[in-house]
Design an enzyme around this catalytic site. Sequence first.
Site, PDB file in Angstrom:
ATOM      1  N   MET A   1     -11.468   7.042  11.910  1.00 32.85           N
ATOM      2  CA  MET A   1     -10.093   7.553  12.005  1.00 32.85           C
ATOM      3  C   MET A   1      -9.655   7.760  13.442  1.00 32.85           C
ATOM      4  O   MET A   1      -8.463   7.685  13.761  1.00 32.85           O
ATOM      5  CB  MET A   1      -9.987   8.866  11.221  1.00 32.85           C
ATOM      6  CG  MET A   1     -10.714  10.041  11.845  1.00 32.85           C
ATOM      7  SD  MET A   1     -10.687  11.539  10.832  1.00 32.85           S
ATOM      8  CE  MET A   1     -11.893  11.113   9.578  1.00 32.85           C
TER       9      MET A   1
ATOM     10  N   GLU B   1     -11.663  16.061   3.932  1.00 36.37           N
ATOM     11  CA  GLU B   1     -12.704  17.016   3.512  1.00 36.37           C
ATOM     12  C   GLU B   1     -13.869  16.900   4.485  1.00 36.37           C
ATOM     13  O   GLU B   1     -14.979  16.529   4.126  1.00 36.37           O
ATOM     14  CB  GLU B   1     -13.147  16.780   2.065  1.00 36.37           C
ATOM     15  CG  GLU B   1     -13.579  15.387   1.719  1.00 36.37           C
ATOM     16  CD  GLU B   1     -14.166  15.305   0.312  1.00 36.37           C
ATOM     17  OE1 GLU B   1     -14.741  16.298  -0.156  1.00 36.37           O
ATOM     18  OE2 GLU B   1     -14.035  14.241  -0.308  1.00 36.37           O
TER      19      GLU B   1
ATOM     20  N   GLU C   1     -19.229  20.197  11.177  1.00 32.14           N
ATOM     21  CA  GLU C   1     -19.328  18.746  10.942  1.00 32.14           C
ATOM     22  C   GLU C   1     -18.200  17.999  11.642  1.00 32.14           C
ATOM     23  O   GLU C   1     -17.803  16.913  11.239  1.00 32.14           O
ATOM     24  CB  GLU C   1     -19.355  18.459   9.441  1.00 32.14           C
ATOM     25  CG  GLU C   1     -20.645  18.927   8.795  1.00 32.14           C
ATOM     26  CD  GLU C   1     -20.783  18.526   7.335  1.00 32.14           C
ATOM     27  OE1 GLU C   1     -19.983  17.693   6.866  1.00 32.14           O
ATOM     28  OE2 GLU C   1     -21.688  19.048   6.674  1.00 32.14           O
TER      29      GLU C   1
END
Length: 644
Positions: free
Chosen positions: A428, A443, A452
């Site tokens: 992304m 998510e 994360e």
Amino acid sequence: MFVRVTLHTSTMAAQERTPLSVGRAFESINQLPSALINAQTDKFDFIATPVVEPQDYSLKLALDQLIEQHTNSFTQTDTILSSQEWSRFVVALLSTWIDVDSEDQKLRALSAHALEAELRWALHLGTPAIVIPLLDAENANLASTLNPFITSSHNVQYWVSVPLVAKQISACGPDEQPQLIAQCDAAGRPLYSTWEWWNKLRRMITPATRLNLALEVTADLCDESTLVQWLAEPIKGLIISTDTFLTNSKGYPVLSKAHQAMFRRLLRLNPQVILTGKTSNDKGASAYLQYLQHLSTTQPALTTYESFTKGYEDFIEIPLQPLMDNLESQTYETFEKDPVKYSQYQKAVHAALLDRVPEDKKDEVTTVVMVVGAGRGPLVRCSLAAAAETGRKIKVYAVEKNPNAVVTLKHCQKNEWKDQVSVVSCDMRAWEAPEKADILVSELLGSWGDNELSPECLDGAQRFLKADGISIPCDYTSYLVPIAAHKVFTEVSTHKEDKALETPYVVLLHNHSLLSSIEPLFKFEHPNPACDTAQGPDNSRYHKIKFVATNTGLMHGFGGYFDSKLYGDIDISIHPETHSPGMFSWFPMYIPIKTPIYVKEGDVVEAHVWRKTNAHKVWYEWTVTSPCALPIHNVGGAHSWVGL
């Protein structure tokens, strides 16, 4: 999310409580083998027996005579049972008179000989557990004797038998007990707190998973704060005497309501139970067994969360490296089984679509939804379902860097989603989007919220979000709390690498207790206004937190949690006080410290935590400066980091 370790979905099915294992204690080894046969006839799972015949020792005799008397107490040969019976059905009880820390020199010397001799004999027999009585606060010689046995290669459990309430207190009258309870040693620690006895012993022994507890349930019960202390300890056994039971109107043994409540709380640690003492009625030992099993089977049913996470309690796992590693199919499958998370996401997209597109424009406006980190498509399905519910038109981009997950996404696009979804195989942060998004859905959260790399990923993706666009989630906060967690700390300590105690872990914390209230740590918001500045976003953080201890305990590190506002009033949380019911996609974090700290109720625990970044990685550093100072852990991300 969970962890790098693969989770097998077959083990994530709904589970029932573990059946209670109960053993019957006998007073003499000379009762074997008939004692084992009788216990099995009464449906007990195992027996507990002394390894030598009890003796009365007169200290008027010479030491060599006493040692010879003890040697003669080995009255049975190992052949009275088969090796399989010894290893499966017998727990060894060491002599209760042994006191290697006695002030009497002769008793101390005899005890030292007897303790080593009985330990060696129990190891020879191959019993799976050995019960060692802890008599009082003086236990340095006991620790010295046990240490080489516990750290040896023998695969046996050492259960230190500790009374819930000290015999010295139980023997006093009600008027004398408060004075005895208030007595402290030179360090200000209660002399007759049996938890303090245990704490002193375990701190002198090299950390080992073989060292555990057999807690004696006494007629007198401890207070709530002491019970909380015990719930953080490695209780493998509960020893309960028939004398502790009452007799009901039908002549059957029962426990008082207070004992029942405490017993059920201890059962959550899945201990084995040893029934001691003589039966006081004609119902026999089986009546006590049936009652204990009744207490176990009448516990409240497991919650959805407990059912699906059973078996992962206190299991140590390494957090994901989301940008460096590609998840496996089984891991995706496990995450997708969460009954709550995707429901909340769907509600969030539903609410965002209603706010984004008025009812009178729903037929003419198409909302662009970009799902970044799409995995195998659960958030794509949530978005499409939310659009169908609201009657809004959407166009979805599913952006995923894992080429293996992209295969599944393309299959779904071809056979299910059709032209409504465009699949993009790309990181992304590097993707050049053909248009701007109205809603960005992800998510990317970890067990500690930002661990994360959600901030870095979403900051990188923000360039293709419209100025008035919506991010789901829109914010998340990490939390921290000092914890006592002997079992988890010991598991980590047994690893020899330097990094073991300087690495945060994902752990379903179970056998632990909180030592203070939970405090917020770092918060991130999206869209991030700093992305539009010349300097760009800075996701490094530092925070000093002060905790006030609400209970005395041995601090083994910190528990870490997060909560997140997805959109509006729609949240997800693993914070213990606000945990989303039934959600199991994330377990808490365990942030260890290399040296456990004794914390007294009322002490201030001052912690410092850094989230540091450079061009290649993100890492955390942490330390404690009160009530004592520790070295900073994981300096420079030397032992634990997340790659960019």
